[in-house]
Enzyme design. Structure first.
Site, PDB file in Angstrom:
ATOM      1  N   HIS A  13       3.413   2.046  -8.893  1.00  0.00           N
ATOM      2  CA  HIS A  13       4.562   2.894  -7.837  1.00  0.00           C
ATOM      3  C   HIS A  13       3.815   4.090  -8.961  1.00  0.00           C
ATOM      4  CE1 HIS A  13       7.422   0.648  -7.928  1.00  0.00           C
ATOM      5  NE2 HIS A  13       7.071  -0.703  -8.471  1.00  0.00           N
ATOM      6  N   ASP A  26      -0.587  -9.620  -5.546  1.00  0.00           N
ATOM      7  CA  ASP A  26       1.235  -9.224  -5.490  1.00  0.00           C
ATOM      8  C   ASP A  26       1.177  -7.324  -6.346  1.00  0.00           C
ATOM      9  OD1 ASP A  26       3.871  -9.476  -4.426  1.00  0.00           O
ATOM     10  OD2 ASP A  26       4.229  -9.447  -6.446  1.00  0.00           O
ATOM     11  N   LEU A  72       0.950  -1.622  -0.591  1.00  0.00           N
ATOM     12  CA  LEU A  72      -0.059   0.139  -0.173  1.00  0.00           C
ATOM     13  C   LEU A  72       1.062   1.705  -0.224  1.00  0.00           C
ATOM     14  CD1 LEU A  72      -2.308  -1.806   2.385  1.00  0.00           C
ATOM     15  CD2 LEU A  72      -2.373  -1.378  -0.338  1.00  0.00           C
ATOM     16  N   ARG A  73       2.239   0.966  -0.112  1.00  0.00           N
ATOM     17  CA  ARG A  73       3.001   2.286   0.246  1.00  0.00           C
ATOM     18  C   ARG A  73       2.904   2.934   1.253  1.00  0.00           C
ATOM     19  NH1 ARG A  73       5.866  -0.747  -2.540  1.00  0.00           N
ATOM     20  NH2 ARG A  73       5.816  -0.803  -5.277  1.00  0.00           N
TER      21      ARG A  73
END
Lengths: 431, 322
Positions: free
Chosen positions: A312, A308, A66-67
């Site tokens: 980005h 997965d 989820l960054r």
């Protein structure tokens, strides 16, 4: 008491062996009943017509980055939970490789708070296996478990020292934690960025041999002969790994495995002339590997399909192939890609595919999710199995537009997603 | 979505020159034929033709290179183009400017062509995908991927000595794994119809699935050279010793170094080539490098003519000068 009935749909609930027309009755965020008619005295305040559609448990995704915290320029917990909802995913599992790493209870609490605020999906977390994922000192696994972690993992970071690996397995086992391992021998993988095969040879790209994965799988399996730990292998990419695992399962070892949906549809050939969206880790391998992974999924050696998801920012993919960051934005393509494995010419039926997206991954996580059993949380995914749509990166809900499936026509699209009986996603433009 | 070959324009003419792979025998032959016209330019008192007058070519080198950069520069100047050399060391990209930002800045200066050398495979393709529609890109070497102008000058040299490609045996010896030159040569030789392309080296320096490129693999030098018409020796990088690929330079020379005795396995009229610069005593004995069968210096001369042909073909399309 808030009540809801989902009527007229085809209910597919593999955990209960259900596949047929039925209505789903929900009260106060929980499933009350599934059947042809409402239980006595049940008065739905709202009815959701699911005619022509499939009503399934909300999907459980074993791996989604989820960054947040740390890489909010790529995505946030809120943005990706919204994308999960658009993909019919109601529970997603985060690996611990955030910044900071999930090696303290404080980070676990932070993520839980942000996810609850976002509210569109349930977020469960894998704690770090070693401090900072550095592979030297054991993380405080008991503390992480108390804070709510559902397992432990070193994510994509290797544990170089075999003794540390053994101790970590032992320690996790003593706290009844499943260890999630993405198998890759760091020495054999070196600086590789694609499968070591014909495409690497053609394009002069450094390769990661299939043995980087099989050696790591074999190493863990040998350790498990001495250590009574529970291990889940993440993102298998090589057919040979599936064979090793099948043998170990036959011998009674407590090992399970998952595969990413894109590994079931793409091979190294899709890299073409350096398509950065096909830069993945583990890398796309050969047709034979793809067939082996599918066979493993059919036989039950591999029980779960995950996204997965690795969103980005566009800069991360704007460079020569090896210098780009690996991974794809995958939450919204998980279901239709998995559905391609079900059908008359395919070895699985719809119910078997749904099982690998719901109750099976829930079992790996030890969660009572992925089912429409009475009493369970009303996490529901309603989708039109025949809706065709074309993947357009700019129209994804996720912040990540990095998908190798741009332009693919997929079949099957989510129309509604419910978490705890609440509609968290409703497609505005039903196809 | 599969893109079409970005090297060609709508009419199938060469727009960029990034890799030999995927090009037709006709295009390669056209380059070789066209290059013949330029071989005499260097002998004239005024070593220039006005084909690219007023055009600006930028040599964008992210890796150090003397020979390749110099021959590209000479080729451009003999075509009357304006040339700018930019050497970007690793340290200046570390300042944080991305490759794409740098490219946009240079493009804003209205250049017509980039000649790019970069350590990363696919760098030339990446740049070609992002340049303005009128700009051409020539790959001057990208990592271990491709070095197509080198391969074409090698084909030019082979054709001058041997004529017909379709009856040749060619052996490429050495570090195939890390060689962009070898990859481009293998494609070119196959496209031009060479029936017997061999690669010779230890298994550690042969890429996996090499036969799928259209080559026969040999681990023994004498067997690999048996009866060949052309011997191409590759440069061995010193760092290959540090990653367990080879035991030592000494042992490498013992097994794969080209000596007069080993060369005797090839046909008596075989030519010996090397993309330079040579490690004397590592991949090749001086007696061979400077011997009668060596055409290594010719390769350098031909490099200018072949690069002129490729630059003129890619840039000359629209104006019709070519």
């Amino acid at each position: 008491m808030t009540t809801l009935a989902i009527t007229g749909g085809r209910v597919v609930d593999p955990a209960n062996g259900l596949d047929g027309p039925a209505d789903v009755f929900i009260a106060d965020g929980r499933i009350v009943a599934v059947g042809p008619a409402a239980p006595d005295g049940f008065r739905p305040e709202r009815t959701l017509d699911a005619g022509g559609r499939v009503v399934a448990p909300g999907l459980v995704d074993l791996a989604a980055r989820l960054r947040e915290p740390g890489e909010e320029h790529k995505a946030t917990i809120a943005s990706e939970c919204a994308a999960a909802a658009a993909g019919g995913i109601t529970t997603l599992c985060m690996p611990p490789d955030t910044h900071p790493v999930v090696d303290t209870a404080a980070v676990v609490e932070l993520i839980h708070q942000r996810a609850e605020a976002a509210g569109a999906a349930r977020v469960v977390i894998l704690g770090a296996l070693t401090v900072g994922l550095e592979g030297t000192q054991l993380a405080e696994m008991a503390e992480l478990k108390r804070a709510g972690c559902v397992g432990v993992s070193n994510a994509r970071r290797p544990v170089h020292d075999t003794l540390v690996l053994r101790r970590a397995l032992e320690y996790a086992a003593s706290h009844d934690l499943t260890v999630f391992i993405q198998p890759e021998d760091p020495h054999l993988a070196q600086e590789g960025c694609v499968h070591e095969g014909v495409v690497a040879t053609r394009l002069g790209l450094p390769g990661i041999p299939a043995s980087a994965e099989t050696v790591a799988v074999a190493q863990i399996l040998m350790l498990l002969e001495q250590v009574p730990a529970r291990v889940h292998f993440c993102r298998l990419s090589a057919a040979r790994s599936v064979n090793l695992l099948a043998r170990a399962q036959y011998d009674g070892m407590p090992v399970t495995a998952d595969v990413a949906a894109h590994q079931l549809h793409l091979t190294e050939m899709d890299i073409g002339f350096f398509d950065n969206n096909c830069h993945l880790r583990p890398p796309l391998r050969t047709r034979r590997d793809l067939e082996g992974l599918r066979a493993g999924l059919v036989r039950g050696t591999v029980t779960a399909i995950c996204s997965d998801h690795q969103p980005h920012d566009s800069d991360a993919k704007l460079a020569p192939f090896c210098e780009t960051e690996p991974g794809i934005s995958a939450l919204e393509t998980l279901l239709p890609l998995a559905l391609r494995l079900a059908g008359d010419d395919e070895p699985l039926d719809l119910s078997a595919v749904i099982a690998r997206l719901t109750c099976e991954p829930a079992r790996v996580l030890g969660l009572a999710a992925g089912t429409l059993s009475p009493g369970a949380a009303a996490d529901v995914c309603i989708f039109d199995p025949h809706a065709h749509w074309t993947v357009e990166p700019d129209r994804l809900v996720s912040r990540g537009r990095n998908t190798p499936f741009a332009g693919w026509e997929l079949e099957g699209r989510v129309t509604h997603t419910l978490v705890g009986g609440r509609v968290v996603f409703q497609r505005e433009d039903p196809p | 979505m599969r893109e079409r070959d970005i090297q060609l324009d709508d009419q199938g003419r060469l727009r960029h020159f990034l890799t030999i792979e995927g090009l037709s025998r006709e295009i390669l032959t056209e380059i070789l034929d066209y290059a013949e016209n330029f071989t005499t330019v260097g002998h004239q008192p005024v070593k220039k033709v006005p084909l690219l007058r007023g055009r600006t070519i930028i040599n964008l080198f992210f890796e150090v290179s003397t020979r390749t950069r110099t021959t590209f520069e000479l080729a451009a100047k003999r075509l009357s183009a304006d040339v700018l050399n930019i050497n970007v060391s690793a340290s200046s990209t570390a300042k944080g400017e991305s490759l794409l930002d740098m490219l946009r800045n240079l493009e804003a200066m209205h250049c017509d062509m980039f000649v790019v050398r970069h350590a990363s495979p696919g760098a030339a393709h990446f740049i070609a995908r992002h340049v303005a529609p009128h700009v051409s890109v020539i790959n001057g070497g990208d990592g271990s991927h491709a070095h197509p102008t080198q391969a074409m000058l090698d084909m030019f040299t082979i054709r001058r000595h041997k004529g017909d490609f379709t009856r040749l045996s060619v052996a490429i010896v050495g570090d195939i794994m890390h060689s962009r030159v070898a990859r481009s040569q293998i494609h070119a030789l196959n496209i031009l119809g060479v029936p017997d392309v061999r690669v010779v080296g230890p298994e550690t320096l042969i890429p996996v699935e090499a036969p799928q490129l259209g080559v026969h693999v040999y681990h023994d030098l004498a067997a690999g050279l048996d009866g060949v018409d052309v011997v191409i020796m590759l440069r061995l990088q010193r760092e290959r010793m540090s990653r367990a690929l080879l035991p030592s330079a000494h042992e490498y020379f013992q097994c794969y170094g080209l000596t007069p005795e080993k060369l005797a396995c090839a046909r008596p009229d075989a030519i010996v080539m090397h993309p330079g610069p040579i490690n004397r005593g590592v991949e090749m004995d001086s007696a061979v490098a400077d011997g009668p069968q060596s055409v290594i210096l010719e390769q350098v001369t031909h490099g200018i003519a072949v690069r002129m042909a490729i630059m003129a073909m890619t840039l000359g399309r629209a104006g019709g000068e070519a």
